[in-house]
Design an enzyme around this catalytic site. Sequence first.
Site, mmCIF file in Angstrom:
data_model
loop_
_atom_site.group_PDB
_atom_site.id
_atom_site.type_symbol
_atom_site.label_atom_id
_atom_site.label_comp_id
_atom_site.label_asym_id
_atom_site.label_seq_id
_atom_site.Cartn_x
_atom_site.Cartn_y
_atom_site.Cartn_z
ATOM 1 N N GLY A 1 0.829 -1.199 0.000
ATOM 2 C CA GLY A 1 0.000 0.000 0.000
ATOM 3 C C GLY A 1 0.860 1.243 0.000
ATOM 4 O O GLY A 1 2.044 1.195 0.348
ATOM 5 N N CYS B 1 5.126 -6.366 1.681
ATOM 6 C CA CYS B 1 5.569 -4.968 1.688
ATOM 7 C C CYS B 1 4.860 -4.183 2.810
ATOM 8 O O CYS B 1 5.139 -4.408 3.969
ATOM 9 C CB CYS B 1 5.392 -4.346 0.311
ATOM 10 N N TYR B 2 3.893 -3.320 2.471
ATOM 11 C CA TYR B 2 3.178 -2.617 3.548
ATOM 12 C C TYR B 2 2.622 -3.639 4.536
ATOM 13 O O TYR B 2 2.634 -3.410 5.753
ATOM 14 C CB TYR B 2 2.041 -1.771 2.972
ATOM 15 N N HIS C 1 7.395 -7.942 -3.810
ATOM 16 C CA HIS C 1 6.057 -8.222 -4.360
ATOM 17 C C HIS C 1 6.057 -9.521 -5.177
ATOM 18 O O HIS C 1 6.458 -9.505 -6.346
ATOM 19 C CB HIS C 1 5.608 -7.067 -5.262
ATOM 20 N N GLU D 1 3.587 -10.997 -6.409
ATOM 21 C CA GLU D 1 2.462 -11.040 -7.347
ATOM 22 C C GLU D 1 2.796 -10.471 -8.724
ATOM 23 O O GLU D 1 2.054 -10.694 -9.677
ATOM 24 C CB GLU D 1 1.250 -10.310 -6.741
ATOM 25 N N ASP E 1 -19.942 -11.328 -21.951
ATOM 26 C CA ASP E 1 -20.398 -11.355 -20.556
ATOM 27 C C ASP E 1 -21.896 -11.632 -20.437
ATOM 28 O O ASP E 1 -22.326 -12.503 -19.685
ATOM 29 C CB ASP E 1 -20.074 -10.034 -19.838
ATOM 30 N N LYS F 1 -12.159 -11.712 -16.485
ATOM 31 C CA LYS F 1 -12.581 -11.893 -17.882
ATOM 32 C C LYS F 1 -12.150 -13.242 -18.468
ATOM 33 O O LYS F 1 -12.928 -13.914 -19.141
ATOM 34 C CB LYS F 1 -11.993 -10.756 -18.731
#
Length: 525
Positions: free
Chosen positions: A62, A89-90, A176, A178, A235, A381
């Site tokens: 963050g 991290c944060y 990170h 991710e 969708d 998606k």
Amino acid sequence: MSAVEQVSGIFDTILVLDFGSQYSHLITRRLREFNIYAEMLPCTQKISELSWKPKGVILSGGPYSVYADDAPHVDPAVFDLNVPILGICYGMQELAWLNGKKVGRGEKREYGPATLNVEDQSNPLFKGVDHSTVWMSHGDKLNGLPDGFVTIATSDNSPYCGIAHESKPIYGIQFHPEVTHSTHGKQLLKNFAVDICHAAQNWTMENFIETEIQRIRDLVGPTAEVIGAVSGGVDSTVASKLMTEAIGDRFHAILVDNGVLRLNEAKNVKKILTEGLGIDLTVIDASKEFLGNLKGVTDPEKKRKIIGNTFIRVFEREAERIQPKDGQEIQFLLQGTLYPDVIESISFKGPSQTIKTHHNVGGLLDNMKLKLIEPLRELFKDEVRHLGELLGISHELVWRHPFPGPGLAIRVLGEVTESQVAIARNADAIYIEEIRKAGIYNNISQAFACLLPVKSVGAMGDQRTYEQVIALRAIETTDFMTADWYPFEHSFLKKVASRIVNEVDGVARVTYDITSKPPATVEWE
Ligand code: GLN
């Protein structure tokens, strides 16, 4: 199983608490890539208000500094869940702050790659990730070990690159995992979710279909009816097919032909949805009404508003007409909301949290006293596409380029009249046909033709012509936030230009739009 039970109450779920990092949603994405269901909620989430228990919790990065007065903090009850926790991290700085407050400003920001040195080889978090490249993005740092923690990994710049609690499954990492720049980040997240949290890897679209159909049946009950608008896009088609699988012809789809659809669109959608997919679909031709309301309007925002409002009126009128035979009332409105929209509306943005509302749906819900049903709201998606293919929807439809709600009205610049729409529509059909023929449709994220209401001189068959201009647009993008124009072969552009000028009356010239986003947008209006 209660009717309102969430997916997070059915599949083993990792809870991602979002402290506002731009990467937070990627944590969720990565976990799902190895079939673990993960859900993101704002860091301010009260644990007592959760109706389900996570298998593990990840505290995201963050932009704040944990020691600042206005910094967000996690509900301490998260530690009473007695499930593994990973701070990123944060998130790690938060763990440190709560256990001794040894966090402060670093001498310099660390942004970019670093090499991970695993100090404790026996720690399950780092299985298979030693010496890998990890991505750093921080200005604050730990000044010492938090109370009760040990160091399990270092990097050249970060002596506390990885920490773990001495006796509880609580971990913190400075980098990170991710982002794809962290070469083994996905492995690390998998180590955490599978080996440490023991979450089952059963989040597959096959399983989702089964649980979701049951969830829809429980929610709708044995008699109520559901209505929903379809657009011909992926969708709404997937959502409609799922509803039909769940409740059969108690689901009613409506396609509003607003007069600004693509060539033969209403006819094709009718054929595919009714004959192909067995969906109860009514097509309403309201093109006169839409074009009437658009008469004389040139401002793009006004066009969008008029189309949105006309849509609501037409849809409501039709919904009343559909009132089912057996006296049962329509109680639900289907909406094809996807997870990115949900994330957008819940992600943590600090004190001034903004919530995005879907205006069209909002209006319908208020006026018609309908309850919203959103079977795709947990899905990204690519998950929706996969689901669509499993439900037997054609590859072609599932991979269709997006098409805007206001349709060709915002691709006919200036006033929208029937004849102008016909020019844009015919040019677009030729363009897309050639793209498909060239076998490059799936390399392009979105392609369309625009009609520019400027006249230009030409010569055809020795006759002077004075007609309008078609602009072709094709972009490549992964997220539609930024985009670049597609580098067609010259021979392709030559062929399309010649076909459009020859086959579409009213066009004297074709241009290709070579602007990226930003500074341009994808659509012209
Ligand atoms: N704001 C904190 C820092 O600068 C955390 C950054 C992050 O989570 N990426 O260190």
